[in-house]
Write a protein that holds these residues in place. Structure first.
Motif, short mmCIF file in Angstrom:
data_model
loop_
_atom_site.label_atom_id
_atom_site.label_comp_id
_atom_site.label_asym_id
_atom_site.label_seq_id
_atom_site.Cartn_x
_atom_site.Cartn_y
_atom_site.Cartn_z
N SER A 78 17.96 40.16 53.44
CA SER A 78 18.19 39.67 52.17
C SER A 78 19.54 39.88 51.58
O SER A 78 19.95 40.74 52.18
CB SER A 78 17.39 40.05 50.96
OG SER A 78 15.97 39.50 51.33
N LEU A 79 20.23 39.12 50.69
CA LEU A 79 21.38 39.13 50.29
C LEU A 79 21.49 39.52 48.69
O LEU A 79 20.48 38.85 48.16
CB LEU A 79 22.44 38.08 50.61
CG LEU A 79 24.07 38.02 50.13
CD1 LEU A 79 24.98 39.03 50.89
CD2 LEU A 79 24.50 36.59 50.19
N TYR A 80 22.23 40.33 48.34
CA TYR A 80 21.98 40.53 46.66
C TYR A 80 23.56 40.46 46.16
O TYR A 80 24.37 40.47 46.68
CB TYR A 80 21.47 42.06 46.48
CG TYR A 80 20.21 42.05 46.98
CD1 TYR A 80 20.03 42.74 48.41
CD2 TYR A 80 19.07 41.40 46.61
CE1 TYR A 80 19.01 42.96 48.95
CE2 TYR A 80 17.78 41.85 47.24
CZ TYR A 80 17.78 42.41 48.24
OH TYR A 80 16.55 42.65 48.92
N LEU A 81 23.43 40.22 44.85
CA LEU A 81 24.66 40.38 43.85
C LEU A 81 24.14 40.90 42.68
O LEU A 81 23.45 40.23 41.88
CB LEU A 81 25.20 38.83 43.63
CG LEU A 81 26.69 38.87 42.89
CD1 LEU A 81 27.69 39.53 43.58
CD2 LEU A 81 26.92 37.35 42.30
N GLN A 82 24.78 41.96 42.33
CA GLN A 82 24.39 42.62 41.26
C GLN A 82 25.64 42.44 40.18
O GLN A 82 26.52 42.74 40.40
CB GLN A 82 24.52 44.23 41.30
CG GLN A 82 24.28 45.07 40.04
CD GLN A 82 22.82 44.91 39.70
OE1 GLN A 82 21.80 45.18 40.32
NE2 GLN A 82 22.93 44.90 38.23
N MET A 83 25.29 41.88 39.07
CA MET A 83 26.06 41.42 37.98
C MET A 83 25.79 42.27 36.73
O MET A 83 24.96 42.34 36.34
CB MET A 83 25.96 39.82 37.72
CG MET A 83 25.84 39.30 38.98
SD MET A 83 25.42 37.42 38.55
CE MET A 83 27.04 36.90 37.79
N ASN A 84 27.05 43.14 36.48
CA ASN A 84 26.91 43.71 35.20
C ASN A 84 28.03 43.25 34.00
O ASN A 84 28.87 42.56 34.29
CB ASN A 84 27.27 45.12 35.53
CG ASN A 84 26.34 45.68 36.35
OD1 ASN A 84 25.16 45.52 36.58
ND2 ASN A 84 26.72 46.65 37.41
N SER A 85 27.81 43.83 32.93
CA SER A 85 28.68 43.23 31.74
C SER A 85 29.05 41.76 31.92
O SER A 85 30.21 41.21 31.75
CB SER A 85 30.10 44.10 32.16
OG SER A 85 30.00 45.38 32.01
N LEU A 86 27.68 41.20 31.64
CA LEU A 86 27.96 39.67 31.78
C LEU A 86 28.80 38.91 30.48
O LEU A 86 28.49 39.57 29.43
CB LEU A 86 26.39 38.99 32.06
CG LEU A 86 26.13 39.36 33.41
CD1 LEU A 86 24.71 38.92 33.56
CD2 LEU A 86 26.90 38.15 34.46
N ARG A 87 29.21 38.03 30.93
CA ARG A 87 29.94 37.17 29.62
C ARG A 87 29.78 35.78 29.75
O ARG A 87 29.09 35.45 30.76
CB ARG A 87 31.36 37.35 30.08
CG ARG A 87 32.11 38.81 30.46
CD ARG A 87 33.67 38.56 31.06
NE ARG A 87 33.89 39.82 31.13
CZ ARG A 87 35.22 39.94 32.17
NH1 ARG A 87 35.97 38.81 32.57
NH2 ARG A 87 35.76 41.13 32.10
N ALA A 88 29.83 35.19 28.68
CA ALA A 88 29.49 33.57 28.68
C ALA A 88 29.94 32.71 29.77
O ALA A 88 29.29 31.99 30.13
CB ALA A 88 29.87 33.27 27.28
N GLU A 89 31.21 33.17 30.07
CA GLU A 89 31.89 32.47 31.25
C GLU A 89 31.04 32.68 32.52
O GLU A 89 31.71 31.96 33.53
CB GLU A 89 33.43 32.77 31.02
CG GLU A 89 33.73 34.25 31.48
CD GLU A 89 33.99 34.87 30.11
OE1 GLU A 89 33.52 34.58 29.02
OE2 GLU A 89 34.97 35.63 30.02
N ASP A 90 30.36 33.71 32.75
CA ASP A 90 29.55 33.72 34.01
C ASP A 90 28.37 32.90 34.01
O ASP A 90 27.62 32.88 34.86
CB ASP A 90 28.89 35.09 34.00
CG ASP A 90 30.25 36.39 34.20
OD1 ASP A 90 29.90 37.38 33.58
OD2 ASP A 90 31.24 36.03 34.91
N THR A 91 28.17 32.15 32.76
CA THR A 91 26.95 31.17 32.86
C THR A 91 27.43 30.04 34.30
O THR A 91 28.42 29.41 34.05
CB THR A 91 27.13 30.38 31.54
OG1 THR A 91 26.31 31.51 30.37
CG2 THR A 91 25.90 29.18 31.66
#
Lengths: 119, 107
Positions: A78-91
């Motif tokens: 499996s591949l992962y992407l941990q995303m932190n400090s999310l912003r509206a523009e990451d939608t």
């Protein structure tokens, strides 16, 4: 059948975190270069992150650098992407994609998982 | 970063028409240029890799050409299933970048 299946998307508040997963079947991830690509609603494609077949080389787009971490688990393929400090523009819809090498393009894509950042 | 500029941004064409989409790079990328097709709600599909190589299973009416900074995707005879958005993408250097897309619509 070669298949990539993403999961982990959802609705998250600004500043929150999500971990996206990409489960591979019919292929061994460690034999391929893998990328995450996203597409904001009504917009074009944006490359997000890359991990080499040996997991020794990693790159990020400036738009996510310092906030996202790409990783791979050989045991679960499996591949992962941990995303932190999310912003509206990451939608966006987030896709994982494999490439045999940079010469061959991204030839297998998952169906995508949707991330919505909103309060 | 390498910028890719596609033209036109959209076009209207009829079934059977020959369609040409161009992609210009801001830097020399030799032949590290790929073309994708995307239909609404679906993942992109690789059509052409390394500028001129047809991906397995892709109909031969699709072809690609070019090297250096100027590239072309041609559909020799547009079919109903070809109405979609097309993107070029460079895999020459990081960050990988995509063109802004060309939407092919029915005339």
């Amino acid at each position: 059948e070669v298949q990539l299946v993403e999961s982990g998307g959802g609705l998250v508040q600004p500043g929150g975190s999500l971990r996206l997963s990409c489960a591979a079947s019919g292929l061994t991830l460690s034999n391929y270069e893998m990328s995450w690509v996203r597409q904001a609603p009504g917009k074009g494609l944006e490359w997000v992150s890359y991990i080499s077949s040996g997991a020794t080389t990693i790159y990020y787009a400036d738009s996510v650098k310092g906030r996202c971490t790409i990783s791979r688990d050989i045991a679960t393929n499996s591949l992962y992407l941990q995303m932190n400090s999310l912003r509206a523009e990451d939608t966006a819809v987030y896709y994982c994609a494999r490439a045999p090498s940079n010469y061959y393009g991204m030839d297998v894509w998952g169906q995508g998982t949707t991330v919505t950042v909103s309060s | 970063d390498i910028q890719l500029t596609q033209s036109p941004s959209s076009l209207s064409a009829s079934v059977g028409d020959r369609v040409t989409i161009t992609c210009r790079s801001s830097q020399i990328i030799t032949s590290y240029l790929n073309w994708y097709q995307q239909k609404p709600g679906k993942a992109p599909k690789l059509l052409i890799y390394a500028a001129s190589n047809l991906q397995s299973g892709v109909p031969s009416r699709f072809s690609g050409s070019g090297s250096g900074t100027d590239f072309t995707l041609t559909i020799s005879s547009l079919q109903p299933e070809d109405f979609a958005t097309y993107y070029c993408q460079q895999s020459y250097s990081f960050p990988y970048t995509f063109g802004q897309g060309t939407k092919v619509e029915i005339k």
